[in-house]
Design an enzyme around this catalytic site. Structure first.
Site, short mmCIF file in Angstrom:
data_model
loop_
_atom_site.label_atom_id
_atom_site.label_comp_id
_atom_site.label_asym_id
_atom_site.label_seq_id
_atom_site.Cartn_x
_atom_site.Cartn_y
_atom_site.Cartn_z
CB CYS A 1 32.96 34.82 39.76
SG CYS A 1 34.17 34.52 38.45
CB CYS B 1 37.54 32.77 39.48
SG CYS B 1 37.88 34.30 38.59
CB CYS C 1 38.13 37.44 37.78
SG CYS C 1 36.36 37.52 37.41
CG ASN D 1 38.93 43.49 39.21
OD1 ASN D 1 39.79 43.96 39.93
ND2 ASN D 1 37.67 43.87 39.29
CB ILE D 2 41.79 43.67 33.28
CG1 ILE D 2 43.09 43.61 34.10
CG2 ILE D 2 41.92 44.61 32.09
CD1 ILE D 2 44.22 42.89 33.40
CD GLU D 3 35.20 46.59 35.84
OE1 GLU D 3 34.69 46.11 36.86
OE2 GLU D 3 35.00 47.77 35.48
CD GLU E 1 39.40 35.75 41.97
OE1 GLU E 1 38.57 35.72 42.89
OE2 GLU E 1 39.30 36.54 40.99
#
Length: 134
Positions: A86, A89, A53, A42-44, A55
């Site tokens: 989620c 995803c 996310c 995941n990359i925020e 996935e």
């Protein structure tokens, strides 16, 4: 490839997650039918809606590489129960995964729960639902 090997890949990429806000790293390892593994974390972003996310990162990497046939995916996070993807995803997964494809969900203790795509997202919205356009 064993589920354990795929889990090791998911855990390794989880440690590369960019999560300065949530502090909730997630890793995903996606196995193509040809045997190649695509990983994602995941990359925020400070503007949360533009975050991505693990996935979806793994799936998008594969698709950008021209790969659309997959055999299984493993998702790992530091949770007590095996981590569920989620809703966003799940919808993306249903676009690219066969309804019987196995998805292995893992937790902090490396316990896994395996579901099929159809079990993970029953009665998903599909391209056929759009009917003919134009």
């Amino acid at each position: 490839m064993s589920n354990q090997e795929l889990l090791k890949e998911a855990i390794a990429i989880k440690n590369k997650a960019y999560v300065p806000y949530s502090k909730f790293p997630v890793g995903a390892a996606l196995l193509s039918r040809s045997g190649k593994i695509y990983t994602g974390c995941n990359i925020e972003n400070a503007a949360y809606p533009v975050s991505c996310c693990a996935e979806r990162v793994a799936i998008f990497k594969a698709v950008a590489d021209g790969v659309y046939d997959f055999s299984e995916m493993t998702v790992a996070a530091d949770t007590e129960r095996p981590v569920p993807p989620c809703g966003s995803c799940r919808q993306v997964m249903s676009e690219f995964f066969d309804s019987s494809m196995k998805i292995h969900l893992s937790n902090t203790h490396e316990q896994t729960k395996t579901l099929t795509m159809n079990e993970l997202l029953p009665f998903s919205f599909q391209s056929e639902d759009m009917g003919e356009r134009g």
